[in-house]
Design a protein around this motif. Structure first.
Motif, PDB file in Angstrom:
ATOM      1  N   GLY A 185       0.817  -1.214   0.000  1.00  0.00           N
ATOM      2  CA  GLY A 185       0.000   0.000   0.000  1.00  0.00           C
ATOM      3  C   GLY A 185       0.846   1.257   0.000  1.00  0.00           C
ATOM      4  O   GLY A 185       0.546   2.233  -0.696  1.00  0.00           O
ATOM      5  N   LEU A 186       1.919   1.252   0.787  1.00  0.00           N
ATOM      6  CA  LEU A 186       2.828   2.395   0.814  1.00  0.00           C
ATOM      7  C   LEU A 186       3.571   2.540  -0.508  1.00  0.00           C
ATOM      8  O   LEU A 186       3.777   3.662  -1.001  1.00  0.00           O
ATOM      9  CB  LEU A 186       3.818   2.251   1.968  1.00  0.00           C
ATOM     10  N   LEU A 187       3.980   1.423  -1.087  1.00  0.00           N
ATOM     11  CA  LEU A 187       4.644   1.467  -2.395  1.00  0.00           C
ATOM     12  C   LEU A 187       3.721   2.039  -3.470  1.00  0.00           C
ATOM     13  O   LEU A 187       4.149   2.847  -4.306  1.00  0.00           O
ATOM     14  CB  LEU A 187       5.103   0.066  -2.802  1.00  0.00           C
ATOM     15  N   GLU A 188       2.464   1.641  -3.441  1.00  0.00           N
ATOM     16  CA  GLU A 188       1.505   2.146  -4.418  1.00  0.00           C
ATOM     17  C   GLU A 188       1.321   3.649  -4.279  1.00  0.00           C
ATOM     18  O   GLU A 188       1.270   4.380  -5.282  1.00  0.00           O
ATOM     19  CB  GLU A 188       0.172   1.423  -4.268  1.00  0.00           C
ATOM     20  N   ALA A 189       1.247   4.121  -3.046  1.00  0.00           N
ATOM     21  CA  ALA A 189       1.111   5.558  -2.806  1.00  0.00           C
ATOM     22  C   ALA A 189       2.346   6.301  -3.297  1.00  0.00           C
ATOM     23  O   ALA A 189       2.244   7.377  -3.915  1.00  0.00           O
ATOM     24  CB  ALA A 189       0.878   5.821  -1.327  1.00  0.00           C
ATOM     25  N   ALA A 190       3.529   5.735  -3.032  1.00  0.00           N
ATOM     26  CA  ALA A 190       4.775   6.380  -3.445  1.00  0.00           C
ATOM     27  C   ALA A 190       4.904   6.432  -4.965  1.00  0.00           C
ATOM     28  O   ALA A 190       5.335   7.447  -5.535  1.00  0.00           O
ATOM     29  CB  ALA A 190       5.964   5.634  -2.841  1.00  0.00           C
ATOM     30  N   ASN A 191       4.528   5.351  -5.629  1.00  0.00           N
ATOM     31  CA  ASN A 191       4.600   5.334  -7.092  1.00  0.00           C
ATOM     32  C   ASN A 191       3.557   6.249  -7.721  1.00  0.00           C
ATOM     33  O   ASN A 191       3.780   6.811  -8.796  1.00  0.00           O
ATOM     34  CB  ASN A 191       4.424   3.903  -7.604  1.00  0.00           C
ATOM     35  N   ALA A 192       2.440   6.418  -7.053  1.00  0.00           N
ATOM     36  CA  ALA A 192       1.354   7.239  -7.597  1.00  0.00           C
ATOM     37  C   ALA A 192       1.725   8.716  -7.684  1.00  0.00           C
ATOM     38  O   ALA A 192       1.162   9.447  -8.497  1.00  0.00           O
ATOM     39  CB  ALA A 192       0.093   7.069  -6.754  1.00  0.00           C
ATOM     40  N   VAL A 193       2.672   9.155  -6.839  1.00  0.00           N
ATOM     41  CA  VAL A 193       3.029  10.585  -6.834  1.00  0.00           C
ATOM     42  C   VAL A 193       4.453  10.828  -7.327  1.00  0.00           C
ATOM     43  O   VAL A 193       4.966  11.948  -7.209  1.00  0.00           O
ATOM     44  CB  VAL A 193       2.860  11.189  -5.420  1.00  0.00           C
ATOM     45  N   LYS A 194       5.093   9.829  -7.909  1.00  0.00           N
ATOM     46  CA  LYS A 194       6.497  10.023  -8.298  1.00  0.00           C
ATOM     47  C   LYS A 194       6.667  11.046  -9.411  1.00  0.00           C
ATOM     48  O   LYS A 194       7.739  11.651  -9.541  1.00  0.00           O
ATOM     49  CB  LYS A 194       7.136   8.681  -8.688  1.00  0.00           C
ATOM     50  N   ASP A 195       5.618  11.283 -10.200  1.00  0.00           N
ATOM     51  CA  ASP A 195       5.715  12.301 -11.249  1.00  0.00           C
ATOM     52  C   ASP A 195       5.783  13.713 -10.674  1.00  0.00           C
ATOM     53  O   ASP A 195       6.178  14.659 -11.379  1.00  0.00           O
ATOM     54  CB  ASP A 195       4.515  12.192 -12.198  1.00  0.00           C
ATOM     55  N   LYS A 196       5.419  13.864  -9.395  1.00  0.00           N
ATOM     56  CA  LYS A 196       5.511  15.179  -8.759  1.00  0.00           C
ATOM     57  C   LYS A 196       6.940  15.520  -8.352  1.00  0.00           C
ATOM     58  O   LYS A 196       7.237  16.665  -8.006  1.00  0.00           O
ATOM     59  CB  LYS A 196       4.592  15.237  -7.538  1.00  0.00           C
ATOM     60  N   TYR A 197       7.808  14.521  -8.372  1.00  0.00           N
ATOM     61  CA  TYR A 197       9.204  14.749  -8.017  1.00  0.00           C
ATOM     62  C   TYR A 197       9.993  15.046  -9.282  1.00  0.00           C
ATOM     63  O   TYR A 197      10.062  14.208 -10.195  1.00  0.00           O
ATOM     64  CB  TYR A 197       9.784  13.528  -7.300  1.00  0.00           C
ATOM     65  N   THR A 198      10.605  16.212  -9.346  1.00  0.00           N
ATOM     66  CA  THR A 198      11.255  16.661 -10.584  1.00  0.00           C
ATOM     67  C   THR A 198      12.768  16.817 -10.476  1.00  0.00           C
ATOM     68  O   THR A 198      13.415  17.203 -11.437  1.00  0.00           O
ATOM     69  CB  THR A 198      10.652  18.009 -11.029  1.00  0.00           C
ATOM     70  N   ASN A 199      13.331  16.479  -9.299  1.00  0.00           N
ATOM     71  CA  ASN A 199      14.780  16.649  -9.120  1.00  0.00           C
ATOM     72  C   ASN A 199      15.593  15.442  -9.588  1.00  0.00           C
ATOM     73  O   ASN A 199      16.824  15.492  -9.617  1.00  0.00           O
ATOM     74  CB  ASN A 199      15.102  16.913  -7.645  1.00  0.00           C
ATOM     75  N   GLY A 200      14.906  14.364  -9.907  1.00  0.00           N
ATOM     76  CA  GLY A 200      15.580  13.143 -10.332  1.00  0.00           C
ATOM     77  C   GLY A 200      14.557  12.056 -10.566  1.00  0.00           C
ATOM     78  O   GLY A 200      13.358  12.321 -10.657  1.00  0.00           O
ATOM     79  N   ARG A 201      15.035  10.832 -10.645  1.00  0.00           N
ATOM     80  CA  ARG A 201      14.130   9.699 -10.853  1.00  0.00           C
ATOM     81  C   ARG A 201      13.679   9.112  -9.520  1.00  0.00           C
ATOM     82  O   ARG A 201      14.352   9.254  -8.506  1.00  0.00           O
ATOM     83  CB  ARG A 201      14.829   8.611 -11.657  1.00  0.00           C
ATOM     84  N   VAL A 202      12.547   8.426  -9.548  1.00  0.00           N
ATOM     85  CA  VAL A 202      12.061   7.647  -8.404  1.00  0.00           C
ATOM     86  C   VAL A 202      11.941   6.202  -8.874  1.00  0.00           C
ATOM     87  O   VAL A 202      11.179   5.909  -9.805  1.00  0.00           O
ATOM     88  CB  VAL A 202      10.709   8.155  -7.889  1.00  0.00           C
ATOM     89  N   VAL A 203      12.712   5.303  -8.251  1.00  0.00           N
ATOM     90  CA  VAL A 203      12.744   3.905  -8.686  1.00  0.00           C
ATOM     91  C   VAL A 203      12.583   2.992  -7.482  1.00  0.00           C
ATOM     92  O   VAL A 203      12.870   3.370  -6.343  1.00  0.00           O
ATOM     93  CB  VAL A 203      14.066   3.564  -9.413  1.00  0.00           C
ATOM     94  N   GLU A 204      12.122   1.784  -7.724  1.00  0.00           N
ATOM     95  CA  GLU A 204      12.100   0.764  -6.683  1.00  0.00           C
ATOM     96  C   GLU A 204      13.445   0.054  -6.652  1.00  0.00           C
ATOM     97  O   GLU A 204      14.087  -0.128  -7.683  1.00  0.00           O
ATOM     98  CB  GLU A 204      10.974  -0.239  -6.939  1.00  0.00           C
TER      99      GLU A 204
END
Length: 292
Positions: A185-204
């Motif tokens: 559930g936490l992973l889903e929430a984190a992936n759902a907003v990763k496009d809001k982060y613009t300083n770099g990539r968000v990866v698992e």
């Protein structure tokens, strides 16, 4: 005689009725206050150092500060939902203790351990963020059997799973890597907003933790190859272990503050950037909780 007894105890009966009414009204008021302020088990956000915790704490509404030992808890709200930020201090022991104290005191619904980290994956750059699909202790190791005056060889060290059994360290079942899975559930929430982060990539990826600061590039590569680690830090696996013991949802979120495998220089501003992203994750997770 009967009328005299009734008259004698009438004031006591009246007082009892008033007391019951008072308690009823008080309980009703408390229930209404709970509804207004937002009921529910809090979300716990962990940060080791001041630069990794205090910016998030500043985002909270109606903050109250509590202390337990050396740990500082900032109790507040995000979107009217209870959120607690704890400054754990650095290291596995501090983090394990802070996690256990927080669970016992506040009964959190979820724990996010976040902060800075050093890169193990040469494909990741400073300011990239790793979501801990898995977290593991890279400091729990068994050395090779080498006699005196024959040197030492860290490349033949084996992982030691301290949770494998209650037997001795010679148990062959303990020679494996224990991974703590990030909560879905936490992973889903984190992936759902990763496009809001613009300083770099968000990866698992896989977060490695130990009370060791690795600066030897070959050693870092050894962990990356044998453990699959994306980054290293000094806290996450301890928090994950305690969270699992109490059956509390857990996720590590770590930003690269440096990466020796590709020359990425240390940037302290990464700590603030990570807290901004985690704040978005928390808001999304809250929305998910409230929609159920």
């Amino acid at each position: 005689m009967k009328n005299k007894i009734v008259k004698k105890f009438a004031p006591l009966a009246a007082i009892a009725v008033l007391l019951i009414l008072s308690l009823t009204l008080r309980n009703s008021t408390l229930l209404n206050e709970t509804k207004v302020e937002g009921a529910g088990r809090p979300i716990l956000i962990q940060g080791p150092m001041p630069i990794e915790a205090e910016k998030f704490a500043q985002k909270l509404e109606k903050v109250k500060i509590e202390k337990s030992g050396t740990f500082i808890f900032y109790k507040g709200k995000v979107n009217n939902y209870p959120v607690i930020v704890v400054k754990t201090g650095k290291g596995m022991e501090n983090t394990a203790a802070a996690t256990a104290v927080a669970i016992e005191k506040y009964n959190p619904i979820a724990i996010i351990n976040q902060g800075t980290s050093g890169g193990h994956d040469p494909d990741l750059n400073v300011h990239d963020i790793v979501l801990g699909k898995k977290t593991t202790n890279i400091g729990s190791l068994k050395t090779g059997n080498i006699e005196e005056n024959h040197g030492m060889d860290p490349t033949i060290w084996k992982p030691m799973d301290l949770m494998a059994s209650e037997g001795s360290g010679s148990d062959p079942n303990a020679e494996k890597i224990r991974y703590y899975e990030g909560d879905q559930g936490l992973l889903e929430a984190a992936n759902a907003v990763k496009d809001k982060y613009t300083n770099g990539r968000v990866v698992e990826g896989i977060i490695g933790s130990a009370d060791v600061w690795n600066n030897e590039v070959d050693r870092i590569k050894w962990f990356h190859t044998n453990y699959g680690t994306s980054v290293e830090e000094m806290e996450g696996a301890a928090a994950a272990q305690i969270a699992e013991a109490y059956d509390v949802a857990f996720l590590g979120i770590r930003i690269l503050s440096n990466n020796k495998t590709n020359g990425g220089k240390y940037d302290p501003n990464t700590a603030a950037a990570n807290q901004d992203y985690v704040y978005e994750v928390v808001k999304k997770y809250i929305a998910t909780i409230q929609s159920k």
